[in-house]
Design an enzyme around this catalytic site. Sequence first.
Site, mmCIF file in Angstrom:
data_model
loop_
_atom_site.group_PDB
_atom_site.id
_atom_site.type_symbol
_atom_site.label_atom_id
_atom_site.label_comp_id
_atom_site.label_asym_id
_atom_site.label_seq_id
_atom_site.Cartn_x
_atom_site.Cartn_y
_atom_site.Cartn_z
ATOM 1 N N SER A 179 0.873 -1.191 0.000
ATOM 2 C CA SER A 179 0.000 0.000 0.000
ATOM 3 C C SER A 179 0.899 1.227 0.000
ATOM 4 O O SER A 179 2.079 1.134 0.389
ATOM 5 C CB SER A 179 -0.864 -0.008 1.263
ATOM 6 O OG SER A 179 -1.492 1.241 1.451
ATOM 7 N N TYR A 239 -1.972 -0.226 10.889
ATOM 8 C CA TYR A 239 -2.134 -0.646 9.482
ATOM 9 C C TYR A 239 -0.886 -0.244 8.688
ATOM 10 O O TYR A 239 -0.334 -1.062 7.931
ATOM 11 C CB TYR A 239 -3.397 -0.013 8.872
ATOM 12 C CG TYR A 239 -3.553 -0.368 7.407
ATOM 13 C CD1 TYR A 239 -3.864 -1.672 7.023
ATOM 14 C CD2 TYR A 239 -3.359 0.579 6.403
ATOM 15 C CE1 TYR A 239 -3.978 -2.015 5.668
ATOM 16 C CE2 TYR A 239 -3.483 0.247 5.064
ATOM 17 C CZ TYR A 239 -3.792 -1.052 4.703
ATOM 18 O OH TYR A 239 -3.902 -1.388 3.371
#
Length: 251
Positions: free
Chosen positions: A138, A151
Amino acid sequence: MEKTLLITGATAGFGEAMALLFADKGCTLILTGRRQERLDELKEHLSAKTEVHTLCFDVRNRAETEAAAASLPENLQSIDVLINNAGLALGKSTLPNGDPDDWDAMIDTNVKGLLYVTRAFLSFLRRSGQGHIINVGSIAGTEVYPGGNVYCASKHAVNALSKALRQELLPEGIRVGQIRPGLADTEFSLVRYKGDAAKAEQVYRGFEALTAADVADAAHYMISAPPHVCINDLEITPTAQANAFMLEKGD
Ligand code: NDP
Ligand code: 8X3
């Protein structure tokens, strides 16, 4: 494209879009996820186009993951491409206000799950002679933003593990690359906000987010590169997004 692909997290979002695209390309597919019904639907939908085998297991569970690998039929024991895609974010609280159960789930899925799957299926990639691993990271794997803490840390780990694997598998000629998307409209935010559809929808309002198909196209580009070419790191964002902080939203 005559390749056998294993895609984790194929029951939704990027993984599902990849399954649809690679079925159209004639690839043999091994699709995984925890939701058996969705795996069954995908298999039914795609079986007219190609051979599809499904494995229903939780990547957080090492024994289940190893059992899934051991259960592969003999004709699928040579895998050309492993796409480590299964993953999630849970919550968007500051660290002091975070829920340790959410932290566990993110680290167990995004980091330990990727490790378990890679370890369990590596011998099949070796057998292919043209093994290729693609990890779905990501932009959160190279940036951090408030509320992203754990995260982001988990995706930083994916970034580090992708680089480590590329070094360690270099002598075996196994390619290792990473896709790092920005904002993409999938079930991701619905999961992150624990079923709050209004909150999830707000994330993608006012600009054109990436679609799951855009990310599948990027994976196809990486996999289609000739064997002497390894796309190491492919960052992809909506045109409206420059990075984790700069997003051009309309009204
Ligand atoms: P979705 O929520 O749409 O899909 C996530 C997939 O992961 C589902 O198929 C889900 O299947 C699977 N999954 C989640 N937990 C587990 C588990 N414990 N065991 C097995 N499978 C699991 O999200 P996306 O498609 O958007 O996300 C895919 C990946 O992309 C994730 O790693 C995410 O972090 C990353 N990403 C997403 C971005 C976005 O904006 N959407 C941007 C950048 C990266 P099931 O529930 O059936 O188990
Ligand atoms: C998902 C994209 O920006 O929510 O990895 O971290 S973001």
